[in-house]
Scaffold this motif. Structure first.
Motif, PDB file in Angstrom:
ATOM      1  N   GLN A  17       0.780  -1.188   0.028  1.00 26.21           N
ATOM      2  CA  GLN A  17      -0.036  -0.154  -0.135  1.00 26.21           C
ATOM      3  C   GLN A  17       0.988   1.166   0.089  1.00 26.21           C
ATOM      4  O   GLN A  17       0.598   2.201  -0.823  1.00 26.21           O
ATOM      5  N   ILE A  18       2.140   1.325   0.803  1.00 25.10           N
ATOM      6  CA  ILE A  18       2.959   2.139   0.973  1.00 25.10           C
ATOM      7  C   ILE A  18       3.455   2.831  -0.384  1.00 25.10           C
ATOM      8  O   ILE A  18       3.517   3.918  -0.885  1.00 25.10           O
ATOM      9  N   LYS A  19       3.853   1.548  -1.097  1.00 26.23           N
ATOM     10  CA  LYS A  19       4.566   1.849  -2.526  1.00 26.23           C
ATOM     11  C   LYS A  19       3.584   2.237  -3.543  1.00 26.23           C
ATOM     12  O   LYS A  19       3.724   3.375  -4.260  1.00 26.23           O
ATOM     13  N   ARG A  20       2.232   1.735  -3.219  1.00 24.90           N
ATOM     14  CA  ARG A  20       1.144   2.464  -4.190  1.00 24.90           C
ATOM     15  C   ARG A  20       0.872   3.773  -3.795  1.00 24.90           C
ATOM     16  O   ARG A  20       0.655   4.590  -4.632  1.00 24.90           O
ATOM     17  N   ASP A  21       0.464   4.173  -2.431  1.00 19.25           N
ATOM     18  CA  ASP A  21       0.143   5.426  -2.369  1.00 19.25           C
ATOM     19  C   ASP A  21       1.255   6.736  -2.267  1.00 19.25           C
ATOM     20  O   ASP A  21       1.053   7.563  -2.590  1.00 19.25           O
ATOM     21  N   LEU A  22       2.308   6.091  -1.690  1.00 21.60           N
ATOM     22  CA  LEU A  22       3.438   7.138  -1.469  1.00 21.60           C
ATOM     23  C   LEU A  22       4.619   7.071  -2.497  1.00 21.60           C
ATOM     24  O   LEU A  22       5.448   7.817  -2.498  1.00 21.60           O
ATOM     25  N   GLY A  23       4.704   5.919  -3.051  1.00 24.44           N
ATOM     26  CA  GLY A  23       5.818   5.751  -4.305  1.00 24.44           C
ATOM     27  C   GLY A  23       7.053   5.085  -3.687  1.00 24.44           C
ATOM     28  O   GLY A  23       7.206   4.807  -2.451  1.00 24.44           O
ATOM     29  N   GLU A  24       7.797   4.878  -4.747  1.00 23.16           N
ATOM     30  CA  GLU A  24       9.144   4.174  -4.438  1.00 23.16           C
ATOM     31  C   GLU A  24      10.003   4.827  -3.381  1.00 23.16           C
ATOM     32  O   GLU A  24      10.692   4.052  -2.458  1.00 23.16           O
ATOM     33  N   ASP A  25       9.999   6.129  -3.422  1.00 21.81           N
ATOM     34  CA  ASP A  25      10.881   6.751  -2.286  1.00 21.81           C
ATOM     35  C   ASP A  25      10.328   7.038  -0.968  1.00 21.81           C
ATOM     36  O   ASP A  25      11.066   7.486   0.027  1.00 21.81           O
ATOM     37  N   ALA A  26       9.210   6.376  -0.565  1.00 23.62           N
ATOM     38  CA  ALA A  26       8.518   6.294   0.736  1.00 23.62           C
ATOM     39  C   ALA A  26       9.674   5.809   1.618  1.00 23.62           C
ATOM     40  O   ALA A  26      10.354   4.919   1.311  1.00 23.62           O
ATOM     41  N   VAL A  27       9.594   6.346   3.087  1.00 24.58           N
ATOM     42  CA  VAL A  27      10.432   6.088   4.165  1.00 24.58           C
ATOM     43  C   VAL A  27       9.594   5.493   5.260  1.00 24.58           C
ATOM     44  O   VAL A  27       8.479   6.045   5.411  1.00 24.58           O
ATOM     45  N   ILE A  28       9.947   4.179   5.913  1.00 28.85           N
ATOM     46  CA  ILE A  28       9.096   3.706   6.910  1.00 28.85           C
ATOM     47  C   ILE A  28       9.675   4.099   8.040  1.00 28.85           C
ATOM     48  O   ILE A  28      10.931   4.017   8.530  1.00 28.85           O
ATOM     49  N   LEU A  29       8.882   5.123   8.769  1.00 30.37           N
ATOM     50  CA  LEU A  29       9.319   5.870  10.093  1.00 30.37           C
ATOM     51  C   LEU A  29       9.211   4.785  11.167  1.00 30.37           C
ATOM     52  O   LEU A  29      10.026   5.006  12.129  1.00 30.37           O
ATOM     53  N   GLY A  30       8.271   3.943  11.226  1.00 27.17           N
ATOM     54  CA  GLY A  30       8.352   3.052  12.438  1.00 27.17           C
ATOM     55  C   GLY A  30       7.118   1.951  12.235  1.00 27.17           C
ATOM     56  O   GLY A  30       6.334   1.969  11.396  1.00 27.17           O
ATOM     57  N   THR A  31       7.109   0.784  13.146  1.00 27.19           N
ATOM     58  CA  THR A  31       6.263  -0.253  12.904  1.00 27.19           C
ATOM     59  C   THR A  31       5.744  -0.479  14.419  1.00 27.19           C
ATOM     60  O   THR A  31       6.631  -0.137  15.218  1.00 27.19           O
ATOM     61  N   ARG A  32       4.641  -0.636  14.760  1.00 29.48           N
ATOM     62  CA  ARG A  32       4.232  -1.169  15.975  1.00 29.48           C
ATOM     63  C   ARG A  32       3.360  -2.277  15.928  1.00 29.48           C
ATOM     64  O   ARG A  32       2.492  -2.282  15.139  1.00 29.48           O
ATOM     65  N   LYS A  33       3.492  -3.247  16.818  1.00 28.60           N
ATOM     66  CA  LYS A  33       2.860  -4.519  16.747  1.00 28.60           C
ATOM     67  C   LYS A  33       1.796  -4.229  18.019  1.00 28.60           C
ATOM     68  O   LYS A  33       1.975  -3.742  19.252  1.00 28.60           O
ATOM     69  N   PHE A  34       0.537  -4.662  17.846  1.00 28.97           N
ATOM     70  CA  PHE A  34      -0.439  -4.534  18.618  1.00 28.97           C
ATOM     71  C   PHE A  34      -1.657  -5.683  18.530  1.00 28.97           C
ATOM     72  O   PHE A  34      -1.663  -6.185  17.711  1.00 28.97           O
ATOM     73  N   LYS A  35      -2.274  -5.925  19.833  1.00 26.00           N
ATOM     74  CA  LYS A  35      -3.476  -6.752  19.729  1.00 26.00           C
ATOM     75  C   LYS A  35      -4.783  -6.157  19.522  1.00 26.00           C
ATOM     76  O   LYS A  35      -4.948  -5.097  19.975  1.00 26.00           O
ATOM     77  N   SER A  36      -5.785  -6.690  18.709  1.00 28.39           N
ATOM     78  CA  SER A  36      -6.880  -5.818  18.284  1.00 28.39           C
ATOM     79  C   SER A  36      -7.918  -6.743  18.327  1.00 28.39           C
ATOM     80  O   SER A  36      -8.122  -7.956  18.313  1.00 28.39           O
ATOM     81  N   GLY A  37      -9.178  -6.304  18.896  1.00 27.77           N
ATOM     82  CA  GLY A  37     -10.299  -6.842  19.247  1.00 27.77           C
ATOM     83  C   GLY A  37     -10.545  -8.036  20.221  1.00 27.77           C
ATOM     84  O   GLY A  37      -9.429  -7.726  21.218  1.00 27.77           O
ATOM     85  N   GLY A  38     -11.205  -9.020  20.190  1.00 26.52           N
ATOM     86  CA  GLY A  38     -11.476  -9.905  21.156  1.00 26.52           C
ATOM     87  C   GLY A  38     -11.950  -9.231  22.312  1.00 26.52           C
ATOM     88  O   GLY A  38     -12.346  -8.216  22.520  1.00 26.52           O
TER      89      GLY A  38
END
Ligand code: GTP
Ligand code: MG
Length: 450
Positions: A17-38
């Motif tokens: 999605q990042i590549k599609r929306d922001l292009g090849e030059d996009a930079v990942i600033l961070g990832t966060r893992k979390f639990k959702s739902g339940g």
């Protein structure tokens, strides 16, 4: 500059999605893992929140209509973000060895995600931050073999960036939440905000409460119990008394006057008088003559000797002498986190000793923003636990939730008064949640229903 957040179950999807929306030059600033739902932690799914940034193309900027209020990104913060990124690039480029000097095998294994974007790698095991590989060190700043000093500097900047992104995301994702919310839950939401819990987290907590109470709030005791059950999984604690091992070394670090020495004495009393452990106390706080005396006076009463070290070498010699003790507690001088010289000196001690417990002590009567700044500055020495003091001097307890949601550092002790040894408690997430719940429900009562 465009910043976008993606919530996905597989990081690969975000990258597409990042590549599609922001292009090849996009930079990942961070990832966060979390639990959702339940429900109460059961049946929840693991998700990833990936934040990416890209420069806007010129034509996009031209055609862009002015942003709506809720989409408005604070340009000052973005400027700051950019500045930190470029500062990292510059600083790391200066200290990075040339490609020739770099070892061939990366010390951190790649996750192997690749969609034309640079690969994502974990900076370290404890952190949810990522950095980009496949980019020359001079462009990204570092490379796999950057020295420990570079990594800790990077960690500090990354924490500052994470905070900025969180603040931005609250702004960007600001929804018209309140109008649709039943009155009693609106009051709880507002009371959570008063407790200095951020909007996003408050909203999530209120939504969970609505689910577990089925939007009903008749029985106060029941609501109290369910609200605590909703909040407590979001609070990170570690029971030091249960989990410590023989020979562990505890370093008490933190800003000036927050209660390090007092808390050390309380813990020493708990361990030696109640649990009958053989304790050693050392101090490297030799700046004030009174500091050593302060420690010695209470240690004498407990029958514990105090060793004084004037430099890292002396400290390691003293520790060698204490090696058969059950636990060794080390007091340090209060540090102004903004004073790099003081922080570097502390780092030198920690490099030699490498204690299992680096207990960052902070006073709860400190403003939230200052607490974040303290943690970020002290992150260069990677604190392992938090001690929160002077709870008796405040009735704002949101920091229990906020600190857990922002930083991956558990709280191990809370202190609530000057009396030694009684004014201390072992941090327990249910107990801490109950402090917030009581305060929030009291403040959320309709007027005249006190
Ligand atoms: N109200 C309250 N006061 C506390 C608490 N813990 C410590 N204090 C008081 O805070 C003051 C400073 O405590 P210290 O233990 O000397 O603080 P410190 O962090 O060691 O200070 P420096 O070594 O100078 O950086 C003293 O007056 C303590 O009695 C607490 O939980 N509540
Ligand atoms: Mg002290």
């Amino acid at each position: 500059m465009k910043i976008k957040k993606y919530v996905v179950e597989d990081v690969k999807d975000a990258l597409k999605q990042i590549k599609r929306d922001l292009g090849e030059d996009a930079v990942i600033l961070g990832t966060r893992k979390f639990k959702s739902g339940g429900f109460l932690g059961f049946g929840s799914r693991t998700k990833y929140e990936v934040t990416a940034v890209a420069e806007e193309k010129k034509e996009e900027i031209k055609s862009k209509t002015p942003p709506k209020d809720e989409e408005w990104i604070d340009s000052k913060k973005l400027y700051e973000l950019k500045r930190i990124l470029s500062k990292n690039v510059q600083a790391q480029a200066e200290t990075s060895p040339s490609p020739k000097e770099r070892p061939k095998t990366p010390s951190v294994p790649s996750t192997g995600y690749s969609v034309g974007l640079p690969k994502i790698e974990k900076v370290d095991e404890d952190s949810s931050f990522t950095r980009l590989s496949g980019v020359p060190a001079t462009e990204w700043g570092g490379g796999d073999d950057a020295g420990a000093r570079d990594v800790s500097g990077l960690r500090k900047d990354m924490l500052a960036m994470k905070r900025m992104i969180q603040d931005l995301s609250v702004k960007i994702g600001k929804e018209h939440y309140l109008p649709g919310l039943p009155e009693r839950f609106r009051r709880i939401y507002e009371a959570l905000i008063d407790q200095e819990v951020n909007q996003d987290l408050s909203r999530r907590m209120v939504e969970s409460l609505r689910i577990v109470t089925n939007d009903g709030m008749d029985n106060t005791m029941e609501v109290e119990r369910k609200f605590s059950e909703v909040l407590s999984p979001a609070i990170r604690t570690d029971n030091f008394i249960k989990n410590h091992e023989k020979g562990d070394i505890l370093f008490f670090i933190g800003p000036t006057g927050v209660g390090k020495t007092t808390t050390l004495t309380k813990i020493a009393a708990m361990l030696s008088l109640e649990m009958r452990k053989r304790i050693g106390i050392l101090t490297i706080d030799t700046y004030r003559i009174a500091a050593v005396d302060q420690l010695k006076t209470s240690a004498d009463i407990m029958g514990i000797g105090v060793g004084v070290a004037y430099n890292p070498k002396e400290l390691s010699m003293l520790l060698e002498r204490f090696k058969d003790f059950d636990l060794v507690l080390v007091d340090t001088a209060g540090r102004n986190q903004k004073n790099e010289l003081q922080m570097n000196e502390l780092s030198r001690y920690l490099q030699i000793v490498n204690p299992k417990y680096k207990l960052l002590t902070m006073s709860m009567n400190t403003r939230s923003k200052d607490m974040y700044s303290i943690i970020e500055h002290f992150s260069v020495i990677a604190p392992t636990h938090l001690i929160l003091t002077k709870m008796d001097e405040t009735s704002v307890y949101g920091s229990f939730l906020e600190l857990s949601s922002r930083y991956d550092i558990p709280v191990c002790f809370i202190t609530n008064g000057q009396r030694i040894p009684e004014d201390i408690m072992i941090a327990d997430s249910k107990r801490l949640a109950s402090f917030i719940v009581k305060e929030v429900l009291t403040n959320a009562r309709p007027v005249g229903n006190a």
